[in-house]
Structure formats: C-alpha cells, structure tokens
Design an enzyme around this catalytic site. Structure first.
Site: not given
Length: 457
Positions: A292, A295-297, A422
């Site tokens: 996660i 995927q976010e940063s 996502y």
C-alpha cells in the site's frame, strides 16, 4: 459427496486389492509429492504457498482427509513405488519418463519458451541459437525436446545442468552469464517482474497442459480427481487460485518493474523495521502495508500528492488527526498511522466475507472511502451478483461514475475506476513482496514446515 465416494470404493473393491483412493480414505491421509518451485510449492514467510499446494489442499478437503505434501525431485519414481499417490509439480505428459504413470485432466496451458536478455539480438528460430550459450535442466522435458529438434538443426548445442533449476537459469540469463535458456511460460510469467530485462525469443515447441501425475491403472483415483477439477472449474475456484499467483504478471510494465525492484533494494530496507512494527501492532501483514505504501508514495516519506496529501502512506489531514499522526513526513509515524487506519477500515467490512476478498475490499475502501465501496457493493447486489466477492465488486466500481447508477446509491459519484487500478497495483506489489520475502527465507535460514506439510521424503 464423501459418503458416495466411500460407498462406491467399498463396492468396487470387495473382490480386488484396495485402490489408491480406498487407501487414502482408509488412512485419512493424502500423500502428494511436489517440487520446490514458485509455480508449484514453496514455503512463504508464514505458510506454504503455490498453485499446486492450494489445489492439493482443496482436493484433500474434498475427500475429508489430511494432506501430507513433501518435496522430492524424483516425482515419477515415487508414484511408481507407491510412496505418493499424486504428483503435483507443474508436470506435463511430455515430461514423463517411462510408462509407469498416468495423468489427470489438464488445468493450465503452457508452452516452452526460449528466453534471452533485452539488449541482445532476439533469437527467432533454432538457427539463431547456434553459436550462443544455451543452458537447460538435465533430464528435463526441455532437454528431450532439444534432442528431437537437433534433427532440424544439427549444429544446435546446449549445456545441461543437474544441480541448477529453471529459476536459477532464468536468473543467469538476466545477469548476462548465459545467452539463452528454455523456460515454461507459466514460470516465466511468475518471474518476469523480478527480472524485467528478460524477453521471449520464440516458442520452442507446442503448447501443453499441466496436469497431476498418478499411478498408472488407478481409474478410481483418476475419476475422482477429474470430478474435483470439473467442480472447481465450474465454480470459478480454479480461476481464482490461478489469478492469485499470476495476477502480478498480467499487465507487465518494464519501467515500473525496474523501478520497483530498484526501490526494493534501495528504499525498502530503510523502512522495513517500521512495517514490521506496524504488523506487530495491528496484525496486518507487513508486506501488504508495504505494498500500500509503495502504491501511495513509492516508499518516499517526503512525497506530496497533487492534492497536497503528504507522506509515506499519504494520510489526509483528517485521517492523520484521527490516527494522532503529528508529522506525516515522519516515516514511522505515517506507517503506523496508516496501518491502524487500514485496520479500522478492514473491521468495517462484514466478518462473513473471507479472504482474500475482505482484504481487497478494505484496500479499495482505504483508497476510495468505505461508503463508496459499500455503494459499489449495493450496485453489485442490484445486478444479481455477489457483493461479498471482490471480482464482482471490482467490475461494478466504475459504475460509480455513471449517473444512471450513482444516482441510485447513497453517496453518489466517485471515481471508482481509480480504486480498481489502486487495488490491482497493490495486489501486484503484495504478491512480489511475498515471493521475495519467501525466497529470502528459503535461502537464509532453516524453515520448519507446518505439521500438515512434510519437507522430506
């Protein structure tokens, strides 16, 4: 179902030696021999994994017996001697030696591929392999195929290895140590994200189907296995098992894969201890949290989104306050805050929903908001599909952009297709991290298998 199987076996064996199926039911144990490969069976960091393992476990559950699965390269001799009742090791009939085994129904199509490294000339036929270094596993279906093909290309030569696996030869091609190898397409698909420099030259032979190997002449066992595979194909369970392992390679991205593997080596080690701490605090798999976060940063604690959201887990100001995260750019605080927020979201998903569906619904909610995911579940139910299945909800999430549908649910419009992408990305990163973590486990420490799994002969 089990009662019918037992009765049928008893009636058929009143005047004949017990069949393999009868022995399995009488002893309450199914003995399966496999191989230690990413396509068949391997020990994950916390549990066994692999397509063949999941299929064998499902068959044992169908029979109502325990599973004893063990690793041995000598699959066919073990079947012929009676040491094992099933060989589940990514096998094809072409790979069989002798006449002592039979095969169950095929469940996955594969083909042998010539693999080469990007940046070198692509081989398009047998003649292009002449003069290059071609390595294969000794006494394999690939070496036998090359022997037959030498009639077409007499100058063709290759090196056979008794101690190296197909996976190791794939790695050597990626490293530039050899020019070519031959790998089955399903193994290449599983490994291509780890070695993004690899390319397919051409198919060396015709497509075949993977199947379980069985003792020859045992029709009752073969019919029972055929019924099992027909059932899981009809219910979609076979597709779901294959999807769990092959999803990561379904949309290969050369640039993205190179960046991910680079960041695994350069960025993840700095923050791994924080992810492990978050797992201890929440019970959420650290590899899922890391997926996660990537995927976010891309594991950059200083990342800033176009909307101004900051940090490793990209927590909004509202969420950061809720989770008592004072500094979103502090990697540890962001990871722990994000992990507890994910756990909070996951607990909202109905407990009746099992994994992996519950996890992917929670990941979608982490991105899009729980309310919008609930709306997508309602639309799924409106259309007569199961709102508890991620694949069904995934297909309806984009409808949250369609006024005909979002006007009929409570929270209205939402960019549902973004949540689909996502979750797809998180699934790929998670699967890659699980394989990398299990590979590290296998190569750095002794692993005691669970009580239901045997690791030796």
């Amino acid at each position: 179902m089990l009662a019918a199987i037992v009765l049928g076996v008893m009636l058929s064996t009143c005047s004949s030696p017990p069949s393999a199926l009868e022995r399995i039911l009488r002893t309450g144990e199914l003995k399966v021999v496999t191989r230690n490969t990413p396509a068949a069976f391997y020990y994950g960091a916390d549990e066994p994994r692999g397509v063949e393992y999941e299929l064998a476990r499902g068959y044992a559950q169908r029979l109502g017996v325990s599973l004893r699965i063990y690793i041995d390269e000598q699959v066919f001799p073990d079947l012929e001697s009676g040491k094992a009742e099933i060989g589940a090791a990514s096998l094809t009939p072409a790979g069989a030696r002798g006449d002592g085994v039979a095969f169950g129904p095929g469940y996955q199509e594969i083909e042998p591929l010539v693999i080469y490294r990007r940046g070198t000339p692509r081989p398009r036929n047998l003649a292009d392999l002449v003069g290059g270094r071609l390595d294969v596993v000794a006494s394999s279906a690939h070496s036998a195929l090359l022997e037959r093909l030498r009639e077409e290309e007499p100058l063709l030569t290759w090196v056979e290895h008794t101690q190296r696996s197909s996976e190791e030869l794939i790695r050597r091609v990626a490293a530039g140590e050899i020019d070519y190898t031959v790998a089955d397409s399903h193994l290449f698909e599983l490994l291509r994200n780890f070695y993004p420099e690899l390319r397919v030259g051409f198919a060396l032979g015709p497509a075949e189907r993977l199947a379980w190997a069985l003792p020859k002449g045992d029709e009752e066992l073969r019919e029972s296995i055929a019924a099992y595979f027909a059932e899981i194909q009809a219910t979609g369970e076979l597709k779901r098992i294959l999807d769990r392992y092959y999803f990561a390679s379904s949309e290969f991205d050369y640039v993205g894969s190179r960046a991910f593997m680079r960041h695994v080596g350069t960025r993840l080690p700095r923050y791994r201890s924080y992810f492990l701490e978050a797992e201890r605090s929440t019970g959420v798999d650290w590899r899922l949290l890391a997926a996660i976060a990537y995927q976010e940063s891309h594991w950059d604690p200083a990342a800033v989104s176009p909307t101004g959201v900051r940090g490793m887990m990209m927590l909004t100001e509202h969420t950061a306050n809720m989770m008592e995260v004072a500094d979103c750019n502090d990697a540890r605080s962001s990871i722990l805050g994000g992990a507890h927020y994910f756990l909070r979201v996951r607990r909202k998903v109905p407990e009746r929903i099992g994994d992996p569906d519950r996890t992917w619904l929670a990941v979608a909610a982490y991105n899009l908001g729980f309310g919008h995911v609930e709306d997508a579940r309602i639309i799924t139910q409106m259309q007569g599909a199961s709102p508890d299945r991620w694949d069904e909800v995934r297909a309806r999430l984009p409808l949250l952009r369609d006024k005909e549908w979002y006007s009929r649910v409570q929270r209205g419009f939402a960019p549902g297709e973004i949540a689909v992408k996502y979750v797809d990305n998180v699934r790929r990163y998670y699967e890659l991290l699980m394989w990398l973590d299990s590979h590290e486990t296998l190569t750095t420490q002794q692993f005691a298998p669970p009580s239901s799994v045997a690791s030796g002969g």
